[in-house]
Design an enzyme around this catalytic site. Structure first.
Site, PDB file in Angstrom:
ATOM      1  N   HIS A 154       0.875  -1.173   0.000  1.00 39.45           N
ATOM      2  CA  HIS A 154       0.000   0.000   0.000  1.00 39.45           C
ATOM      3  C   HIS A 154       0.908   1.217   0.000  1.00 39.45           C
ATOM      4  CE1 HIS A 154      -3.655   2.372   0.876  1.00 39.45           C
ATOM      5  NE2 HIS A 154      -2.756   3.195   1.349  1.00 39.45           N
ATOM      6  N   CYS A 155       0.783   2.037  -1.002  1.00 43.18           N
ATOM      7  CA  CYS A 155       1.693   3.157  -1.144  1.00 43.18           C
ATOM      8  C   CYS A 155       0.999   4.466  -0.767  1.00 43.18           C
ATOM      9  CB  CYS A 155       2.174   3.232  -2.588  1.00 43.18           C
ATOM     10  SG  CYS A 155       3.451   4.459  -2.774  1.00 43.18           S
ATOM     11  N   PRO A 156       1.380   5.084   0.345  1.00 48.77           N
ATOM     12  CA  PRO A 156       0.740   6.347   0.698  1.00 48.77           C
ATOM     13  C   PRO A 156       1.107   7.481  -0.247  1.00 48.77           C
ATOM     14  CG  PRO A 156       2.407   5.747   2.327  1.00 48.77           C
ATOM     15  CD  PRO A 156       2.342   4.649   1.346  1.00 48.77           C
TER      16      PRO A 156
END
Lengths: 145, 498
Positions: free
Chosen positions: B194-196
């Site tokens: 999950h890439c913020p």
């Protein structure tokens, strides 16, 4: 998905007795493939050979969609070069095959399964995690054997 | 802060129980009943949708806007202050190439951020019930106090045994390489991380966009860095180095700052691109690499069953393979007779299958307290599982200093990824241990670890223990997309209706 008038008649006239789920077969990896094992609940309804043939054709169609070869590479490279804007105009190969699968399922339902009181649901509507087979009750309409 | 064009409207549709006064919402719900609703409006995951379902992002999008601002400001400064000099003194091709690179970077970023990463739709109630039946049959009868074994299916892929876990939230056995992202509360196929920075999960459908984004961003930062240095050098050749720097703040006030930003970015982004190039060439996901799933340290004959054997085929498959369509059909209209996917309900048909009215008014406070109580009650039932890896991952563009943003990524596993030697953020990842340092969605467990058939009776106890001041109506009323909360709420309403 749009259902044929035969299938809609089925739903109006017959009650759902049960649903059978054919799960995915992951033995070949993450590609979309379904188990061809004949579910026991369908023994009284449909011919085993016929069912396995349907599942095998379905698997072949999905394999065609996910095939990695010259054509898919070409499509991928072209898409990358146009920054993926090319898909605003054309469908991906996968989507074309999905349409083919939808037509196949509809045809199978109309010709083979609906007269037997069964309904195959297009797997794409379920993930595609499962092939959902709805078994309709045997009423005095003359469904089933 | 968000685009907010067509943010999904949360409505109080259970009007008969809703004791909270929310008249503006009610009038809106009356209006909504007439217009056909789209599937994104009842999507059970924790995502935000914009442009009437066309755009799909994670809930926390602040860091994404930061990424966008950093890229645009740095590139803007480059084009405004350095390009005129370079174009006239060197070649006009420089701004042209820079412009093309910049547009490509933006395009890939937006594509990676806005598209569906490969979310798996949740099971329909019938499907979930069928699976439960199968699992109960497989487990056999259990005596009192016997804890059923974890729900796992084993499958042999290319000679390697792979375990498929059952996702309690989505009620499915996860396909191989899929993982449940606790930030977005979805199972994602071929889950990478999950890439913020991108404001979304990176999975099967958007991995190539993410990779092309970081690759092109590396080129862009190196390009800008190199030409800003060239600019300073050329200027200093003419008027002396000190004069060039002196001129800099006066006439080109931010050149120095650009250099600093670019310097740090180059190392972290280039490092990240290198890491992902390695992952692509070995056909692994970040998730698998960090867990060491295919490492020979685990078992002697451990190998990656998904690899095609050679680097070129792996790269081509990842980048030029078929583009799978989205499985969630977010812009489709809800058909009243089709079964809707569950959002963490008991699966025993507590409610009619039309789950259209699962979105309720948002009251974070009540949600958090309910969640806390349920998790406290359920903690002894849980087995530890490094599932929380799903939400960690190396940041793709560290344009700011590495300390701050990296603290938002908290891998739960202490082991370092073996293949991230030069990555700038790796040092920071080492120091982060506390998963609760991340956003408030994370408590000490992830929602999927909650065994689903808690049953209404076990839900009553925590609420009784809570002092009884949370009455069912009040709880029921403020449910949001939080699946855990919905489960507890449904249980309570069932109780109250008995």
């Amino acid at each position: 998905m749009a259902e044929t008038h035969i299938l809609q008649d089925l739903q109006h006239q017959a009650a759902i007795a049960s649903k059978v789920y054919v799960q995915r077969d992951y033995n070949s990896g993450t590609i979309c493939k379904f188990q061809t094992k004949f579910p026991s609940e369908l023994e009284s309804r449909v011919d085993k050979q016929q069912f396995e043939e349907t599942m095998q054709t379905l698997n072949n169609l999905y394999a065609e969609a996910e095939k990695i070869g010259g054509k898919s590479y070409l499509e991928g490279c072209l898409a990358c070069m146009t920054a993926y804007t090319i898909f605003l105009c054309m469908e991906t190969h996968y989507e074309k095959v999905l349409k083919k699968i939808a037509r196949f399922i509809k045809e199978q339902n109309e010709k083979i399964y609906a007269p037997l009181g069964l309904l195959l649901t297009d797997p794409i509507e379920r993930g595609p995690r499962v092939v959902e087979i709805t078994i309709f009750e045997d009423r005095s309409i003359g469904f089933g054997r | 802060m968000h685009l907010g064009l067509d943010e999904p409207v949360r409505e109080c549709q259970y009007n008969q129980i809703c004791t909270r006064n929310s008249s503006p919402m009610e009038t809106l719900s009356h209006k909504k009943k007439r217009t056909p609703r789209r599937k994104w409006q009842i999507f059970p995951g924790r995502n935000r949708f914009y442009c009437n379902g066309r755009v799909m992002m994670a809930r926390q999008t602040g860091v994404f806007y930061l990424t966008l601002v950093l890229i645009m400001v740095t590139s803007g400064l480059f084009f405004a202050f350095d390009c005129p000099f370079l174009a006239s003194n060197l070649t006009p091709a420089i701004p042209v190439i820079g412009g093309v690179l910049f547009l490509f970077v933006l395009g890939m970023l937006l594509r990676a951020s806005f598209s569906d990463p490969g979310v798996l739709p949740r099971a329909t109630p019938d499907e979930a019930a069928d699976l439960e039946r199968q699992m109960d049959a497989a487990n056999g009868s259990s005596g009192p106090g016997y804890r059923p074994p974890p729900r796992i299916r084993e499958v042999v892929i290319n000679g390697q045994t792979v375990k498929l876990k059952y996702c309690f939230t989505c009620k499915i056995f996860r396909p191989p390489r899929a993982s449940h992202c606790s930030l977005c509360d979805n199972c994602v196929e071929r889950f990478d991380h999950h890439c913020p920075w991108v404001g979304n999960c990176v999975g099967k459908r958007n991995y190539r966009f993410f990779y092309l984004f970081i690759l092109s961003l590396s080129f862009l930062t190196i390009f800008i860095f190199a030409f800003v240095i060239t600019h300073v050098i050329l200027r200093s050749n003419r008027s002396g180095f000190l004069n060039a720097l002196k001129d800099s703040p006066a006439r080109y006030p931010l050149t120095g700052r650009e250099v600093v930003v670019c310097f740090f970015s180059v190392w972290s982004i280039v490092g990240l691109s290198g890491f992902h190039t390695y992952l692509i060439s070995s056909n692994q996901t970040t998730n698998e690499d960090i867990k060491g799933s295919w490492s020979t340290k685990r078992a002697k004959n451990n190998y990656n069953p998904y690899s095609y054997g050679n680097v070129l085929t792996n790269c081509c498959a990842a980048l030029c393979g078929p583009l799978h369509p989205s499985l969630i059909d977010r812009r489709g209209f809800i058909q009243p007779d089709t079964p809707q996917p569950l959002s963490h309900s008991n699966g025993s048909g507590l409610y009619p299958s039309t789950q259209n009215h699962t979105h309720m008014c948002d009251q974070e406070h009540c949600i958090q307290s309910t969640k806390f109580v349920l998790q406290a009650a359920a903690t002894p039932l849980l087995h530890s599982d490094p599932v929380m890896m799903g939400r960690a991952g190396p940041p793709p563009s560290g344009k700011t200093s590495l300390g701050g943003p990296c603290s938002s990524l908290a891998p739960s596993q202490p082991s370092l990824p073996s293949s991230m030697p030069g990555l700038g953020c790796a040092g920071d990842m080492l120091t982060l241990r506390d998963p609760d340092a991340h956003c408030h969605h994370h408590h000490f467990v992830s929602p999927e670890e909650m065994p689903s058939p808690l049953g209404p009776s076990s839900l009553v106890l925590p609420f009784a223990a809570h002092g009884g001041h949370l009455n069912p109506a009040q709880l029921y009323d403020p449910a949001s997309q939080d699946s855990l909360h919905e489960d507890s709420v449904r249980g309570l309403v069932k109780l109250s209706s008995v």
